[in-house]
Design an enzyme around this catalytic site. Structure first.
Site: not given
Ligand code: COA
Length: 316
Positions: A108, A243, A273
């Site tokens: 990225c 980004h 993204n």
């Molecule tokens: N829809 C609904 N629920 C979802 C979901 C979706 N698309 N994806 C995950 N969940 C659920 C999970 O299963 C979890 O449920 P549980 O509590 O019952 O186990 C809950 O939501 C929390 O999941 P988690 O993965 O801990 O959420 P989070 O707050 O960390 O958010 C991201 C997830 C991916 C949005 C966040 O971690 C993030 O933004 N990370 C950076 C990712 C990124 O930018 N990547 C590219 C970099 S170049």
């Protein structure tokens, strides 16, 4: 180095958060609140080289140049239909350029790495006019049964034509090897001599929370280092073009820098993204809307798998 023209192209199909509920258990409320994304453009009948060529033509037109004026094409790309020849070679023929072309995969952060290479080529006299291009289709990298990753991405291409000038003040690149939090392996043919287990997973693997923390801390560190080096204060920076990975990542960086939110431009709500294409797509939108004024200072900062980061300071 100076930016002479910008261009971008997005696929025609719009995929809203509500449409995603057909594929897995998710909701607009979850996606919007966790990522800021409302919709993204995804490739359906398009090919990546067509989007890349369209963005390149727009950038050439914006620069007032033609493809035969180009001395080099530097293409940032992660996933492509072809392993070889690389995307830049196919774009060369589509736009009618005759110059050499290389591809770079800096994940990225790839577009900032490509800009840095372009500047080195211009400074050394290797090239006078370079097409710096990023074209990505991360929607083809994710497993479409995995809601944790599939909701995050969109496809697109962004391009700049760059030439001699003094707009680019500094670039800071860094790679800190941290593979496990964000990676994707590909299938490769095995040989009769192979004793290793073949890759079973071909989808993007991501530890979301770890990536979040790394993105915020590394972008903060890079931005603050550039500002200290150039003795810049908040009032000296008019635009932050980061980004477009996640609104919450951008908001955290903005808050930690004690900056005004209006300087942190965002289009992730509409695009998702788009990997290394996100910065040149956003730059093109701001350029065409006339939001970048002569003399404005811009900080561009990208982060991604590696973990690699690239940050640069530009004066428009
Ligand atoms: N829809 C609904 N629920 C979802 C979901 C979706 N698309 N994806 C995950 N969940 C659920 C999970 O299963 C979890 O449920 P549980 O509590 O019952 O186990 C809950 O939501 C929390 O999941 P988690 O993965 O801990 O959420 P989070 O707050 O960390 O958010 C991201 C997830 C991916 C949005 C966040 O971690 C993030 O933004 N990370 C950076 C990712 C990124 O930018 N990547 C590219 C970099 S170049």
């Amino acid at each position: 180095m100076k930016i002479l023209g910008t261009g971008s192209a997005l696929p025609k199909m719009t995929l809203t958060n509500d449409m995603l509920t057909q594929y897995f258990d998710t909701s607009d409320a979850w996606i919007s609140s966790r990522t800021g994304i409302k919709q993204r453009q995804v490739m359906s009948d398009e090919h990546l080289e067509d989007l890349a060529a369209e963005a390149s033509r727009h950038a050439l037109e914006n620069a007032g140049l033609t493809a035969t004026d180009l001395d080099f094409i530097i293409c940032s790309n992660v996933l492509d239909e072809f392993i070889s020849p690389p995307l830049g070679c196919r774009v060369q023929s589509l736009i009618g350029a005759q110059c050499p072309s290389i591809n770079m995969n800096g994940a990225c952060a790839g577009f900032i790495f490509a800009l840095n290479t372009a500047e080195a080529y211009i400074k050394s006299g290797i090239a006078k006019h370079i097409l710096v291009l990023a074209a990505e289709m991360p929607t083809r990298m994710v497993d479409w049964t995995e809601r944790g990753t599939a909701v995050l991405f969109g496809d697109g291409a962004g391009a700049m034509v760059v030439g001699e000038g003094s707009q680019l003040k500094a670039v800071h690149l860094a790679t800190k090897s941290a593979i496990d939090c964000l990676y994707q392996k590909q299938f490769i043919n095995s040989t009769p001599f192979d004793i290793q287990e073949a890759n079973k997973k071909s989808a993007l693997q991501m530890e979301g929370r770890e990536v979040f923390k790394l993105a915020v801390s590394s972008a903060m560190k890079d931005i603050q280092a550039l500002m200290t080096e150039f003795k810049l204060e908040s009032k000296d920076i008019q635009h932050y073009i980061l980004h477009q990975a996640n609104t919450r990542i951008l908001d955290s960086i903005c808050l930690n820098l004690k900056e005004d939110k209006s300087k942190f431009h965002q289009n992730i709500q509409r695009t998702g993204n788009t990997s290394s294409a996100s910065i040149p797509i956003l730059m093109d939108e701001l350029n065409r809307e006339g939001k970048l004024k002569e003399g404005d200072r811009l900080i561009l900062s990208a982060f991604g798998a590696g973990f690699s980061t690239g940050t640069c300071l530009l004066q428009w």
